[in-house]
Design an enzyme around this catalytic site. Structure first.
Site, mmCIF file in Angstrom:
data_model
loop_
_atom_site.group_PDB
_atom_site.id
_atom_site.type_symbol
_atom_site.label_atom_id
_atom_site.label_comp_id
_atom_site.label_asym_id
_atom_site.label_seq_id
_atom_site.Cartn_x
_atom_site.Cartn_y
_atom_site.Cartn_z
ATOM 1 C CB SER A 159 28.567 13.465 8.337
ATOM 2 O OG SER A 159 29.968 13.484 8.110
ATOM 3 C CE1 TYR A 172 28.503 7.946 6.465
ATOM 4 C CE2 TYR A 172 29.663 9.983 5.976
ATOM 5 C CZ TYR A 172 29.130 9.098 6.893
ATOM 6 O OH TYR A 172 29.222 9.382 8.240
HETATM 7 N N1 LIG Z 1 32.751 8.068 13.119
HETATM 8 C C1 LIG Z 1 32.827 9.218 12.486
HETATM 9 O O1 LIG Z 1 33.900 9.792 12.275
HETATM 10 C C2 LIG Z 1 31.559 9.894 12.002
HETATM 11 C C3 LIG Z 1 31.688 11.154 11.386
HETATM 12 C C4 LIG Z 1 30.553 11.793 10.944
HETATM 13 C C5 LIG Z 1 29.313 11.196 11.100
HETATM 14 N N2 LIG Z 1 29.223 9.980 11.698
HETATM 15 C C6 LIG Z 1 27.881 9.408 11.842
HETATM 16 O O2 LIG Z 1 27.669 8.956 13.160
HETATM 17 C C7 LIG Z 1 26.850 7.790 13.137
HETATM 18 C C8 LIG Z 1 27.541 6.628 13.849
HETATM 19 O O3 LIG Z 1 28.796 6.410 13.228
HETATM 20 P P1 LIG Z 1 29.822 5.337 13.798
HETATM 21 O O4 LIG Z 1 31.151 5.774 13.324
HETATM 22 O O5 LIG Z 1 29.591 5.125 15.238
HETATM 23 O O6 LIG Z 1 29.372 4.058 12.964
HETATM 24 P P2 LIG Z 1 29.644 2.485 13.244
HETATM 25 O O7 LIG Z 1 29.880 1.902 11.894
HETATM 26 O O8 LIG Z 1 30.668 2.316 14.316
HETATM 27 O O9 LIG Z 1 28.243 1.971 13.809
HETATM 28 C C9 LIG Z 1 27.110 1.951 12.991
HETATM 29 C C10 LIG Z 1 26.090 1.068 13.656
HETATM 30 O O10 LIG Z 1 24.931 1.029 12.784
HETATM 31 C C11 LIG Z 1 24.488 -0.328 12.727
HETATM 32 N N3 LIG Z 1 23.716 -0.536 11.492
HETATM 33 C C12 LIG Z 1 24.179 -0.688 10.228
HETATM 34 N N4 LIG Z 1 23.163 -0.897 9.381
HETATM 35 C C13 LIG Z 1 22.031 -0.868 10.115
HETATM 36 C C14 LIG Z 1 20.655 -1.026 9.796
HETATM 37 N N5 LIG Z 1 20.247 -1.240 8.543
HETATM 38 N N6 LIG Z 1 19.742 -0.929 10.799
HETATM 39 C C15 LIG Z 1 20.151 -0.728 12.089
HETATM 40 N N7 LIG Z 1 21.434 -0.582 12.441
HETATM 41 C C16 LIG Z 1 22.375 -0.640 11.462
HETATM 42 C C17 LIG Z 1 25.770 -1.146 12.777
HETATM 43 O O11 LIG Z 1 25.509 -2.503 13.125
HETATM 44 C C18 LIG Z 1 26.562 -0.381 13.818
HETATM 45 O O12 LIG Z 1 26.270 -0.830 15.126
HETATM 46 C C19 LIG Z 1 26.559 7.493 11.673
HETATM 47 O O13 LIG Z 1 25.312 8.050 11.307
HETATM 48 C C20 LIG Z 1 27.686 8.183 10.962
HETATM 49 O O14 LIG Z 1 27.361 8.535 9.643
HETATM 50 C C21 LIG Z 1 30.322 9.301 12.147
#
Ligand SMILES: NC(=O)c1ccc[n+]([C@@H]2O[C@H](COP(=O)([O-])OP(=O)(O)OC[C@H]3O[C@@H](n4cnc5c(N)ncnc54)[C@H](O)[C@@H]3O)[C@@H](O)[C@H]2O)c1
Length: 266
Positions: A159, A172
């Site tokens: 991120s 985080y």
């Molecule tokens: N959305 C953003 O703006 C953003 C920004 C920077 C980084 N990210 C990174 O991108 C990735 C996805 O983010 P997102 O926004 O799609 O998240 P999200 O919350 O929409 O989805 C996360 C998924 O991880 C699953 N999950 C949670 N705990 C788990 C576990 N212990 N084992 C297996 N699965 C598990 C959840 O059920 C969910 O399906 C993450 O690593 C996040 O840190 C997202």
């Protein structure tokens, strides 16, 4: 001089087995879907099939679109479960070509409001989970022959938070900084053995998560910080993950590829 291997631009992952963790929702779901469109057998590894943003579960969607996918309920912080996942995935085609470590949880608190147990849980999923998944995948990949210059490819989700402060969200950001570091270290340690390890660092991507992430103040801050005239879409990140998972990314390892509409550049 050896030329980089050729690749099929339309079906960049044809016949490859790819695990995508946290692929029930959001960015992971978009990655799973795009990989399947490029011919991968996708293993959706998540603690749930429920789609945070709504809609039919990822595997059903991919299957309906003509792709190949299976769901394996897996908690990425559980080493035994992850090892079983990798074994089972590798049995599909005889090898594990790609793992995308995308699963995450959130518990936004600043230092003085953060309980130890909550710190531990965020670290267990967001950092230790990536370590466990990289280790299980790399152990498997080391047993495989080299194909298209690689025994296997790892793509981690970091991120921009982790490089700059995640406001009021200490655990985080620290976990994401760890993921970026781990990515470079694994890349350096295993390049000689043909394992490629890169990360994608999304900026603000609008997914289905509720709560603080759809808070108007958080979105407004993200809009002001992002030079590109829109916020990110999960497909923006999926395309970067596809590049790093495919043979198109030749001679690329150890990077943390920003997909942030210029947030970190401004
Ligand atoms: N959305 C953003 O703006 C953003 C920004 C920077 C980084 N990210 C990174 O991108 C990735 C996805 O983010 P997102 O926004 O799609 O998240 P999200 O919350 O929409 O989805 C996360 C998924 O991880 C699953 N999950 C949670 N705990 C788990 C576990 N212990 N084992 C297996 N699965 C598990 C959840 O059920 C969910 O399906 C993450 O690593 C996040 O840190 C997202």
């Amino acid at each position: 001089m050896t030329q980089p291997p050729a690749f099929d631009g339309n079906r960049r992952l044809a016949g490859q087995t790819c695990i995508v963790t946290g692929a029930a929702s959001g960015i992971g779901r978009a990655i799973a879907r795009l990989f399947a469109r490029h011919g991968a057998h996708v293993v959706v590894a998540d603690v749930t099939e429920t789609v945070l943003e709504g809609g039919e579960p990822t595997v059903g969607l991919i299957t309906r679109e003509g792709g190949s996918a299976v769901f394996r309920r897996t908690d990425v912080s559980d080493a035994q479960a992850v090892e079983a996942l990798v074994d089972e995935a590798a049995r599909l085609t005889g090898r594990l070509d790609v793992i995308v470590n995308n699963a995450c949880i959130r518990h936004a608190r600043r230092l003085t409001e953060l309980e130890e147990g909550d710190w531990d849980r965020v670290m267990a999923v967001n950092l230790k989970g990536v370590f466990i998944c990289c280790r299980a995948a790399a152990r498997r990949m080391l047993t495989q022959e080299i194909r298209n210059e690689a025994r296997g490819r790892i793509v981690n989700l970091s991120s921009q938070h982790g490089m700059i402060a995640a406001p009021d969200d200490l655990a985080y950001g620290v976990a994401k900084a760890g993921v970026a570091y781990l990515t470079g270290q694994v890349a350096a340690d295993y390049a000689g053995q043909g394992i490629i390890c890169n990360a994608v660092a999304p900026g603000k991507i609008v997914t289905g998560q509720g709560g603080r992430l759809l808070d108007e103040a958080v979105l407004d801050r993200a809009r002001r910080r992002t030079p590109w005239p829109r916020l990110g879409h999960p497909d923006d990140v999926a395309r970067a993950a596809l590049f790093l998972a495919s043979g198109e990314a030749s001679f690329v390892t150890g990077i943390n590829l920003m997909v942030d509409g210029g947030w970190m550049a401004a």
